[in-house]
Structure formats: structure tokens, C-alpha cells
Design a protein around this motif. Structure first.
Motif, PDB file in Angstrom:
ATOM      1  N   LYS A   1      20.334  56.815  -7.476  1.00  0.00           N
ATOM      2  CA  LYS A   1      19.334  56.816  -6.408  1.00  0.00           C
ATOM      3  C   LYS A   1      18.033  56.256  -6.948  1.00  0.00           C
TER       4      LYS A   1
ATOM      5  N   GLY B   1      14.286  56.076  -5.614  1.00  0.00           N
ATOM      6  CA  GLY B   1      13.317  56.489  -4.609  1.00  0.00           C
ATOM      7  C   GLY B   1      12.001  55.760  -4.786  1.00  0.00           C
ATOM      8  N   LYS B   2      11.036  56.155  -3.995  1.00  0.00           N
ATOM      9  CA  LYS B   2       9.705  55.546  -4.058  1.00  0.00           C
ATOM     10  C   LYS B   2       9.034  55.805  -5.407  1.00  0.00           C
ATOM     11  N   SER B   3       9.152  57.056  -5.888  1.00  0.00           N
ATOM     12  CA  SER B   3       8.502  57.410  -7.153  1.00  0.00           C
ATOM     13  C   SER B   3       9.457  58.126  -8.115  1.00  0.00           C
ATOM     14  N   SER B   4      10.755  58.089  -7.807  1.00  0.00           N
ATOM     15  CA  SER B   4      11.706  58.795  -8.673  1.00  0.00           C
ATOM     16  C   SER B   4      13.037  58.058  -8.748  1.00  0.00           C
TER      17      SER B   4
ATOM     18  N   THR C   1      17.302  59.026  -9.675  1.00  0.00           N
ATOM     19  CA  THR C   1      18.303  60.052  -9.916  1.00  0.00           C
ATOM     20  C   THR C   1      19.411  59.431 -10.741  1.00  0.00           C
TER      21      THR C   1
ATOM     22  N   VAL D   1      16.774  64.123 -12.337  1.00  0.00           N
ATOM     23  CA  VAL D   1      15.765  63.426 -11.542  1.00  0.00           C
ATOM     24  C   VAL D   1      14.573  63.199 -12.455  1.00  0.00           C
TER      25      VAL D   1
ATOM     26  N   ASN E   1       2.383  61.858  -9.320  1.00  0.00           N
ATOM     27  CA  ASN E   1       3.443  60.856  -9.199  1.00  0.00           C
ATOM     28  C   ASN E   1       2.835  59.518  -8.809  1.00  0.00           C
TER      29      ASN E   1
ATOM     30  N   THR F   1       4.027  55.373  -7.426  1.00  0.00           N
ATOM     31  CA  THR F   1       5.087  54.531  -6.886  1.00  0.00           C
ATOM     32  C   THR F   1       5.620  53.647  -8.008  1.00  0.00           C
TER      33      THR F   1
ATOM     34  N   ARG G   1      11.298  48.122 -10.233  1.00  0.00           N
ATOM     35  CA  ARG G   1      12.315  48.348  -9.195  1.00  0.00           C
ATOM     36  C   ARG G   1      13.351  47.225  -9.207  1.00  0.00           C
TER      37      ARG G   1
END
Length: 159
Positions: free
Chosen positions: A79, A81-84, A86, A104, A115, A117, A123
Motif C-alpha cells: 500500500k 498512501g499519501k504519507s505512509s 504498508t 506501516v 507526517n 506527504t 512515489r
């Protein structure tokens, strides 16, 4: 997927030559090094430069792992995410899945204590490694089936 091999040490075991589950988080941390390089190419461990924070870790025992046989640690990004991110990690030994874990990790500013981005350039590198849990399961089923055909050993007792 990221993959490394680790040779268990005697200190990683209990009296029965089993790998102690308390060792697995250390192995998972070691296996995340290549992923950390995407975020921090210099690996500079200062609060001004380091930008990752482990906020969750689950471990699952499946089957004993043993001293005397190398293990492979596989790390999957499941996964983004925007700031994480997994991660799902596995410990394999002799063609058999021994432990799994999920973690995570957040992209974090230690100076501001918040946190952030995940930047687009990071990314873009991470997306290349993104996979689904279903893809992992399908690959593992095939691998387990093949290892049974090849009679991969689980553990050989010393005499």
C-alpha cells in the motif's frame, strides 16, 4: 519485491535450535534497508535528515525456523498512501514459509514532529514495487507446491 538472505546466528535461537520470534523484527528491519535507500540514499541517521518512522508492526508465526539453514526475507510494498507505506514481509527457509509480518511506516518530519506527504519523485520509485496481497498469495501457493514436489527439507535433526 525486495529480498535478502540471512544466515541465522546461534544467538537467534532457543535451546531447541528454533529461531526465536523476537529476532524476526530485527531481520525485517535489515530487509527494509533497500527500501530505506529510496527515501534516504545516504542513510544519514540524524533527526534533520531521516524521514521514516515505524508506527505499526504485526508478526505471525507459521512454522518453526531453525539454526543451520539460511533464511530469505521478502519485503513487499502492498500500500502506498499519501504519507505512509504498508509493507508485508515473509521469512522463508528451505522453501517453506515460516513467519510473516505487516508494518506501516510514515514519512515523517522529526523537527516539526509531523507526517509529511511522500514527494512525487519518491512515489514514482515506490510505484514500481507496488504489488497486491492476492498476487503474493498466488505466487506463494505455486512456490509451496513446487517445493513439495522437490521434497525440500524442513529440518534435519543432528545425531
Amino acid at each position: 519485491m525486495f529480498s535478502i538472505n540471512i544466515t541465522p546466528n546461534i544467538r537467534d535461537t532457543d535451546a531447541l535450535r528454533h529461531i526465536n520470534i523476537n529476532v524476526i523484527p530485527y531481520w525485517f528491519e535489515t530487509a527494509r534497508t533497500e527500501l530505506y535507500t529510496i527515501f534516504n540514499p545516504t542513510h544519514e541517521l540524524t533527526y534533520k535528515k531521516w524521514n521514516l518512522k515505524l508506527v505499526h508492526l504485526d508478526l505471525n508465526y507459521i512454522k518453526n525456523a531453525y539454526f543451520g539453514y539460511d533464511v530469505e526475507i521478502r519485503t513487499y510494498l502492498i500500500k502506498l498512501g499519501k504519507s505512509s507505506i504498508t509493507l508485508y514481509q515473509e521469512v522463508w527457509q528451505n522453501g517453506i514459509l515460516r513467519f510473516t509480518g505487516k508494518s506501516v511506516i510514515i514519512y515523517y518530519d522529526y523537527i516539526k514532529q509531523e507526517n509529511n506527504t511522500i514527494p512525487k519523485n519518491i512515489r514514482n520509485k515506490l510505484i514500481k514495487h507496488l504489488t497486491t496481497f492476492k498476487e503474493i498469495e498466488e505466487k506463494n501457493k505455486l512456490e509451496i507446491k513446487n517445493s513439495k514436489k522437490n521434497n525440500e527439507k524442513d529440518f534435519v535433526e543432528s545425531i
